[in-house]
Design a protein around this motif. Structure first.
Motif, mmCIF file in Angstrom:
data_model
loop_
_atom_site.group_PDB
_atom_site.id
_atom_site.type_symbol
_atom_site.label_atom_id
_atom_site.label_comp_id
_atom_site.label_asym_id
_atom_site.label_seq_id
_atom_site.Cartn_x
_atom_site.Cartn_y
_atom_site.Cartn_z
ATOM 1 N N MET A 1 22.104 63.050 -96.992
ATOM 2 C CA MET A 1 21.411 61.805 -96.760
ATOM 3 C C MET A 1 21.004 61.709 -95.298
ATOM 4 N N PHE A 2 20.007 60.874 -95.045
ATOM 5 C CA PHE A 2 19.544 60.650 -93.685
ATOM 6 C C PHE A 2 19.008 59.229 -93.574
ATOM 7 N N ILE A 3 18.798 58.789 -92.341
ATOM 8 C CA ILE A 3 18.338 57.414 -92.133
ATOM 9 C C ILE A 3 16.900 57.393 -91.641
ATOM 10 N N GLY A 4 16.262 56.249 -91.822
ATOM 11 C CA GLY A 4 14.894 56.072 -91.367
ATOM 12 C C GLY A 4 14.552 54.599 -91.281
ATOM 13 N N LYS A 5 13.366 54.321 -90.765
ATOM 14 C CA LYS A 5 12.882 52.947 -90.654
ATOM 15 C C LYS A 5 11.554 52.842 -91.394
ATOM 16 N N VAL A 6 11.438 51.820 -92.238
ATOM 17 C CA VAL A 6 10.203 51.600 -92.996
ATOM 18 C C VAL A 6 9.135 51.112 -92.029
ATOM 19 N N ILE A 7 8.018 51.845 -91.976
ATOM 20 C CA ILE A 7 6.948 51.498 -91.037
ATOM 21 C C ILE A 7 5.631 51.161 -91.735
ATOM 22 N N GLY A 8 5.605 51.247 -93.053
ATOM 23 C CA GLY A 8 4.370 50.928 -93.759
ATOM 24 C C GLY A 8 4.517 51.121 -95.253
ATOM 25 N N VAL A 27 8.102 55.979 -94.221
ATOM 26 C CA VAL A 27 9.372 55.873 -93.506
ATOM 27 C C VAL A 27 9.407 56.885 -92.357
ATOM 28 N N GLN A 28 9.805 56.408 -91.179
ATOM 29 C CA GLN A 28 9.983 57.276 -90.016
ATOM 30 C C GLN A 28 11.447 57.727 -89.981
ATOM 31 N N PRO A 29 11.726 59.029 -90.214
ATOM 32 C CA PRO A 29 13.100 59.512 -90.089
ATOM 33 C C PRO A 29 13.616 59.287 -88.662
ATOM 34 N N LEU A 30 14.926 59.037 -88.540
ATOM 35 C CA LEU A 30 15.534 58.741 -87.253
ATOM 36 C C LEU A 30 16.724 59.655 -86.972
ATOM 37 N N ASP A 32 20.603 60.142 -85.086
ATOM 38 C CA ASP A 32 21.804 59.301 -85.085
ATOM 39 C C ASP A 32 21.712 58.176 -84.068
ATOM 40 N N ASP A 33 20.895 58.373 -83.009
ATOM 41 C CA ASP A 33 20.702 57.358 -81.973
ATOM 42 C C ASP A 33 19.532 56.426 -82.284
ATOM 43 N N LEU A 34 19.021 56.502 -83.516
ATOM 44 C CA LEU A 34 17.910 55.676 -83.996
ATOM 45 C C LEU A 34 16.602 55.932 -83.261
ATOM 46 N N GLU A 35 16.408 57.168 -82.804
ATOM 47 C CA GLU A 35 15.155 57.594 -82.189
ATOM 48 C C GLU A 35 14.324 58.327 -83.244
ATOM 49 N N PRO A 36 12.976 58.223 -83.186
ATOM 50 C CA PRO A 36 12.139 58.928 -84.159
ATOM 51 C C PRO A 36 12.418 60.432 -84.168
ATOM 52 N N LYS A 37 12.433 61.002 -85.396
ATOM 53 C CA LYS A 37 12.707 62.429 -85.579
ATOM 54 C C LYS A 37 11.672 62.993 -86.542
ATOM 55 N N GLY A 51 11.492 46.967 -97.336
ATOM 56 C CA GLY A 51 10.229 46.491 -96.802
ATOM 57 C C GLY A 51 10.062 46.831 -95.338
ATOM 58 N N GLN A 52 8.927 46.457 -94.807
ATOM 59 C CA GLN A 52 8.555 46.722 -93.421
ATOM 60 C C GLN A 52 9.698 46.385 -92.460
ATOM 61 N N GLY A 53 10.062 47.344 -91.604
ATOM 62 C CA GLY A 53 11.066 47.136 -90.575
ATOM 63 C C GLY A 53 12.499 47.398 -91.001
ATOM 64 N N ASP A 54 12.748 47.602 -92.293
ATOM 65 C CA ASP A 54 14.118 47.851 -92.763
ATOM 66 C C ASP A 54 14.627 49.209 -92.293
ATOM 67 N N LEU A 55 15.891 49.248 -91.914
ATOM 68 C CA LEU A 55 16.604 50.480 -91.631
ATOM 69 C C LEU A 55 17.215 50.905 -92.959
#
Length: 93
Positions: A1-8, A27-30, A32-37, A51-55
């Motif tokens: 699993m991995f994390i990301g932020k919904v951007i559109g 979704v923009q993958p991030l 561990d420090d929540l930086e774009p990857k 939705g938009q902006g969700d982690l």
């Protein structure tokens, strides 16, 4: 699993039959420090609440569509949950 932020989101007038009724999000993958990857990806919203902006946390490949209980879904990534709190404790070197 991995994390990301919904951007559109993605709106399709035509899509694969296995994706009918499913919301597609950008979704923009991030890291561990929540930086774009890497580059943004398209993910199915298996929980139907993102939705938009969700982690969010996601899975890739076949695991991406397991929560939607369909035999086969055309998907590379799927959102499995919304992250309410995220904390990383840095290990001392």
């Amino acid at each position: 699993m991995f994390i990301g932020k919904v951007i559109g989101n993605v709106v399709c007038s035509q899509k694969d039959e296995s994706l009918i009724g499913l919301k597609l999000l950008v979704v923009q993958p991030l890291t561990d420090d929540l930086e774009p990857k890497g580059k943004p990806i398209i993910a199915i919203d298996t929980i139907r609440q993102s939705g938009q902006g969700d982690l969010v946390y996601m899975a890739k490949s076949k695991e991406s569509s397991l929560p939607i209980d369909r035999e086969l879904t055309a998907s590379d990534a799927g959102i499995l949950g919304i992250i309410e709190h995220y904390h990383i404790r840095k290990m001392e070197e």
